[in-house]
Scaffold this motif. Structure first.
Motif, PDB file in Angstrom:
ATOM      1  N   SER A  15     -50.017  31.171  54.701  1.00  0.00           N
ATOM      2  CA  SER A  15     -50.227  31.182  53.052  1.00  0.00           C
ATOM      3  C   SER A  15     -49.766  32.012  51.858  1.00  0.00           C
ATOM      4  O   SER A  15     -49.415  31.583  51.160  1.00  0.00           O
ATOM      5  N   ASP A  16     -49.060  33.282  51.881  1.00  0.00           N
ATOM      6  CA  ASP A  16     -48.478  34.079  51.262  1.00  0.00           C
ATOM      7  C   ASP A  16     -47.207  33.308  51.197  1.00  0.00           C
ATOM      8  O   ASP A  16     -46.474  32.655  50.288  1.00  0.00           O
ATOM      9  N   VAL A  17     -46.756  32.620  52.415  1.00  0.00           N
ATOM     10  CA  VAL A  17     -44.914  31.948  52.133  1.00  0.00           C
ATOM     11  C   VAL A  17     -45.203  30.962  51.077  1.00  0.00           C
ATOM     12  O   VAL A  17     -44.551  30.330  50.464  1.00  0.00           O
ATOM     13  N   VAL A  18     -46.997  29.663  51.445  1.00  0.00           N
ATOM     14  CA  VAL A  18     -46.589  28.630  50.581  1.00  0.00           C
ATOM     15  C   VAL A  18     -47.136  28.812  48.835  1.00  0.00           C
ATOM     16  O   VAL A  18     -46.682  28.828  47.789  1.00  0.00           O
ATOM     17  N   SER A  19     -48.165  30.352  49.256  1.00  0.00           N
ATOM     18  CA  SER A  19     -47.956  30.798  47.240  1.00  0.00           C
ATOM     19  C   SER A  19     -46.890  30.571  46.781  1.00  0.00           C
ATOM     20  O   SER A  19     -46.849  30.793  45.769  1.00  0.00           O
ATOM     21  N   TRP A  20     -45.829  31.707  47.712  1.00  0.00           N
ATOM     22  CA  TRP A  20     -44.879  32.274  47.202  1.00  0.00           C
ATOM     23  C   TRP A  20     -43.627  31.447  47.157  1.00  0.00           C
ATOM     24  O   TRP A  20     -42.827  31.465  45.754  1.00  0.00           O
ATOM     25  N   ALA A  21     -43.797  30.406  47.880  1.00  0.00           N
ATOM     26  CA  ALA A  21     -42.190  29.677  47.924  1.00  0.00           C
ATOM     27  C   ALA A  21     -42.272  28.775  46.522  1.00  0.00           C
ATOM     28  O   ALA A  21     -40.336  29.053  45.723  1.00  0.00           O
ATOM     29  N   PRO A  22     -43.116  28.142  45.974  1.00  0.00           N
ATOM     30  CA  PRO A  22     -42.489  27.473  44.799  1.00  0.00           C
ATOM     31  C   PRO A  22     -41.747  28.767  43.551  1.00  0.00           C
ATOM     32  O   PRO A  22     -41.042  27.613  42.901  1.00  0.00           O
ATOM     33  N   GLY A  23     -42.214  29.406  43.078  1.00  0.00           N
ATOM     34  CA  GLY A  23     -41.235  30.162  41.989  1.00  0.00           C
ATOM     35  C   GLY A  23     -40.402  30.929  43.074  1.00  0.00           C
ATOM     36  O   GLY A  23     -39.858  32.038  41.655  1.00  0.00           O
ATOM     37  N   ALA A  24     -39.933  30.892  43.998  1.00  0.00           N
ATOM     38  CA  ALA A  24     -38.935  31.718  44.669  1.00  0.00           C
ATOM     39  C   ALA A  24     -37.498  31.590  43.295  1.00  0.00           C
ATOM     40  O   ALA A  24     -37.099  30.340  43.544  1.00  0.00           O
ATOM     41  N   ASP A  25     -37.190  32.807  43.568  1.00  0.00           N
ATOM     42  CA  ASP A  25     -35.547  32.777  42.907  1.00  0.00           C
ATOM     43  C   ASP A  25     -34.340  32.734  44.249  1.00  0.00           C
ATOM     44  O   ASP A  25     -34.226  33.336  43.839  1.00  0.00           O
ATOM     45  N   ALA A  31     -43.739  36.553  59.331  1.00  0.00           N
ATOM     46  CA  ALA A  31     -44.162  35.296  58.011  1.00  0.00           C
ATOM     47  C   ALA A  31     -45.017  33.750  58.190  1.00  0.00           C
ATOM     48  O   ALA A  31     -45.532  33.955  57.352  1.00  0.00           O
ATOM     49  N   LEU A  32     -44.872  33.144  59.597  1.00  0.00           N
ATOM     50  CA  LEU A  32     -46.068  32.091  59.834  1.00  0.00           C
ATOM     51  C   LEU A  32     -47.754  32.816  59.919  1.00  0.00           C
ATOM     52  O   LEU A  32     -48.205  32.080  59.258  1.00  0.00           O
ATOM     53  N   GLU A  33     -47.123  34.221  60.509  1.00  0.00           N
ATOM     54  CA  GLU A  33     -48.904  34.470  59.943  1.00  0.00           C
ATOM     55  C   GLU A  33     -48.944  35.132  59.076  1.00  0.00           C
ATOM     56  O   GLU A  33     -50.265  35.166  59.026  1.00  0.00           O
ATOM     57  N   ARG A  78     -28.694  24.765  51.180  1.00  0.00           N
ATOM     58  CA  ARG A  78     -28.280  26.191  51.323  1.00  0.00           C
ATOM     59  C   ARG A  78     -29.586  26.598  51.470  1.00  0.00           C
ATOM     60  O   ARG A  78     -30.796  26.434  51.707  1.00  0.00           O
ATOM     61  N   ALA A  79     -29.429  28.216  51.916  1.00  0.00           N
ATOM     62  CA  ALA A  79     -30.573  28.678  53.085  1.00  0.00           C
ATOM     63  C   ALA A  79     -31.222  30.321  52.144  1.00  0.00           C
ATOM     64  O   ALA A  79     -30.719  30.422  51.637  1.00  0.00           O
ATOM     65  N   LEU A  80     -31.628  30.707  52.048  1.00  0.00           N
ATOM     66  CA  LEU A  80     -32.849  31.652  50.853  1.00  0.00           C
ATOM     67  C   LEU A  80     -33.122  32.487  52.049  1.00  0.00           C
ATOM     68  O   LEU A  80     -34.240  32.177  52.191  1.00  0.00           O
ATOM     69  N   ASP A  81     -33.125  33.334  52.146  1.00  0.00           N
ATOM     70  CA  ASP A  81     -33.667  34.705  52.985  1.00  0.00           C
ATOM     71  C   ASP A  81     -34.285  34.910  52.255  1.00  0.00           C
ATOM     72  O   ASP A  81     -34.899  35.610  51.214  1.00  0.00           O
ATOM     73  N   VAL A  82     -36.456  34.955  52.885  1.00  0.00           N
ATOM     74  CA  VAL A  82     -36.551  35.139  52.338  1.00  0.00           C
ATOM     75  C   VAL A  82     -37.606  36.547  51.953  1.00  0.00           C
ATOM     76  O   VAL A  82     -37.697  36.623  50.877  1.00  0.00           O
ATOM     77  N   ALA A  83     -37.210  37.311  53.322  1.00  0.00           N
ATOM     78  CA  ALA A  83     -37.230  39.269  52.796  1.00  0.00           C
ATOM     79  C   ALA A  83     -37.128  39.670  52.060  1.00  0.00           C
ATOM     80  O   ALA A  83     -37.587  40.498  51.023  1.00  0.00           O
ATOM     81  N   THR A  84     -35.412  39.573  51.691  1.00  0.00           N
ATOM     82  CA  THR A  84     -34.714  39.892  50.875  1.00  0.00           C
ATOM     83  C   THR A  84     -35.054  39.271  48.925  1.00  0.00           C
ATOM     84  O   THR A  84     -35.522  39.853  48.632  1.00  0.00           O
ATOM     85  N   ALA A  85     -35.356  37.798  49.242  1.00  0.00           N
ATOM     86  CA  ALA A  85     -35.920  37.380  48.118  1.00  0.00           C
ATOM     87  C   ALA A  85     -37.278  37.767  47.458  1.00  0.00           C
ATOM     88  O   ALA A  85     -37.339  37.652  46.138  1.00  0.00           O
ATOM     89  N   SER A  86     -37.982  38.402  48.482  1.00  0.00           N
ATOM     90  CA  SER A  86     -39.148  38.445  47.921  1.00  0.00           C
ATOM     91  C   SER A  86     -39.588  40.057  47.631  1.00  0.00           C
ATOM     92  O   SER A  86     -40.308  40.511  47.335  1.00  0.00           O
ATOM     93  N   GLY A  87     -38.251  40.594  47.943  1.00  0.00           N
ATOM     94  CA  GLY A  87     -37.913  42.323  47.615  1.00  0.00           C
ATOM     95  C   GLY A  87     -39.419  42.751  48.820  1.00  0.00           C
ATOM     96  O   GLY A  87     -39.436  44.367  48.299  1.00  0.00           O
ATOM     97  N   GLY A  88     -39.435  42.215  50.297  1.00  0.00           N
ATOM     98  CA  GLY A  88     -39.650  42.824  51.033  1.00  0.00           C
ATOM     99  C   GLY A  88     -41.298  42.723  50.878  1.00  0.00           C
ATOM    100  O   GLY A  88     -41.868  42.825  52.315  1.00  0.00           O
ATOM    101  N   ALA A  89     -41.321  42.320  50.062  1.00  0.00           N
ATOM    102  CA  ALA A  89     -42.977  41.558  50.189  1.00  0.00           C
ATOM    103  C   ALA A  89     -43.809  40.820  51.301  1.00  0.00           C
ATOM    104  O   ALA A  89     -44.458  40.294  52.106  1.00  0.00           O
ATOM    105  N   LEU A  90     -42.440  39.767  52.002  1.00  0.00           N
ATOM    106  CA  LEU A  90     -42.675  38.760  52.742  1.00  0.00           C
ATOM    107  C   LEU A  90     -41.247  38.932  54.201  1.00  0.00           C
ATOM    108  O   LEU A  90     -40.526  39.303  54.161  1.00  0.00           O
ATOM    109  N   PRO A  91     -41.923  39.187  55.645  1.00  0.00           N
ATOM    110  CA  PRO A  91     -41.096  39.479  56.488  1.00  0.00           C
ATOM    111  C   PRO A  91     -39.716  38.693  56.729  1.00  0.00           C
ATOM    112  O   PRO A  91     -40.165  37.452  56.319  1.00  0.00           O
TER     113      PRO A  91
END
Length: 280
Positions: free
Chosen positions: A41-51, A36-38, A17-30
């Motif tokens: 640190s934010d991606v790494v912090s957000w990913a474990p709790g992603a819905d 996103a790679l720029e 399965r694939a999870l679109d990061v921008a959509t799942a984060s409500g636009g908080a991440l690009p």
């Protein structure tokens, strides 16, 4: 964490399965992979709790290149001693660096038109830069890496070996000559980030196989040495080198032919697959 792209957008990938990061984060991440790679640190912090409610089923042939438009692509020649020996060279004392131009980068399952000449295979584990930086100490180098993916450094040998000096970068940058994927795997998810096994084949014919523990200049060493000269940017790729078994060093030489499918596999990362056709 495993990530890639779906329809050009940055996505986490897990269990088919694939999870679109921008959509799942409500636009908080690009959505853009480099952007996103720029913010690694934010991606790494957000990913474990992603819905993962919004995740969609995905197959490898639906995924694109994990980084479709890297700003810098570094490649290392003769970084395995058996490959240096089969090429007739002494193993180098310093990394031998060239580039693949970014327009050669494609996704994991592709069709590649064969240009005139002799097109060869070179399976490689590819380091994907996350935080990056300049003059990174080797002890901190893995912290600058987002993860590892798999690639093929496809090479047209006639053009590559013509002239003095030879044309490495041009000969390795035809369209489709830099397939990567299927995903990038963060180092913590690999059993041993410094010992990844990989192999390639056409049908039942095994072409190459190796382990990154056999690299002359390992990933952390390459990051330190490259960043001593060039600032490494988020999303940059480092093709770390190929082991023995390339086609132009066989007797007789063996090159890729229309109708053949090259399958490459890396432990803990997955498969990429290229089917070759004659150019019109």
């Amino acid at each position: 964490m495993r990530f890639g792209t779906l329809d050009g957008r940055f996505a986490l990938v897990r269990d088919g399965r694939a999870l679109d990061v921008a959509t799942a984060s409500g636009g908080a991440l690009p959505a853009d992979p480099v952007a996103a790679l720029e913010r690694w640190s934010d991606v790494v912090s957000w990913a474990p709790g992603a819905d993962w409610y919004g995740g969609v089923a995905v197959t490898p042939d639906q995924l694109g290149a994990p980084v479709p438009a890297p700003r810098q692509v570094f490649a290392i020649a003769l970084n395995y001693r058996p490959h240096a020996a089969e090429a007739g060279f002494v193993a180098p004392d310093e990394p031998l660096v060239f580039t693949k131009f970014p327009t050669s980068i494609t996704g994991p399952v592709t069709t590649v038109e064969l240009p005139e000449g002799h097109v060869d295979w070179e399976i490689e584990v590819v380091a994907v830069i996350g935080r990056g930086g300049y003059r990174i100490p080797r002890a901190e180098a893995w912290d600058a890496v987002a993860g590892l993916t798999l690639g093929q450094d496809l090479s047209e040998r006639v053009q590559q070996l013509r002239g003095t000096p030879p044309q490495f970068s041009l000969a390795k940058s035809h369209p489709g000559f830099g397939p990567t994927g299927p995903v990038v795997v963060t180092p913590d998810e690999l059993p041993d980030r410094d010992d990844v096994g990989f192999a390639s084949r056409i049908g039942d014919e095994v072409l190459q196989q190796g382990r990154t523990s056999e690299l002359i200049f390992p990933v952390d060493d390459l990051v330190a040495r490259l960043s001593a000269v060039c600032r490494l940017l988020p999303g940059d790729l480092i093709f770390t080198g190929t082991p023995a078994g390339v086609g132009n060093r066989r007797t007789p030489p063996r090159f890729l032919r229309p109708g053949e499918t090259l399958v490459s596999t890396a432990e803990g990362i997955g498969d990429i697959r290229q089917t070759f056709v004659a150019a019109p």
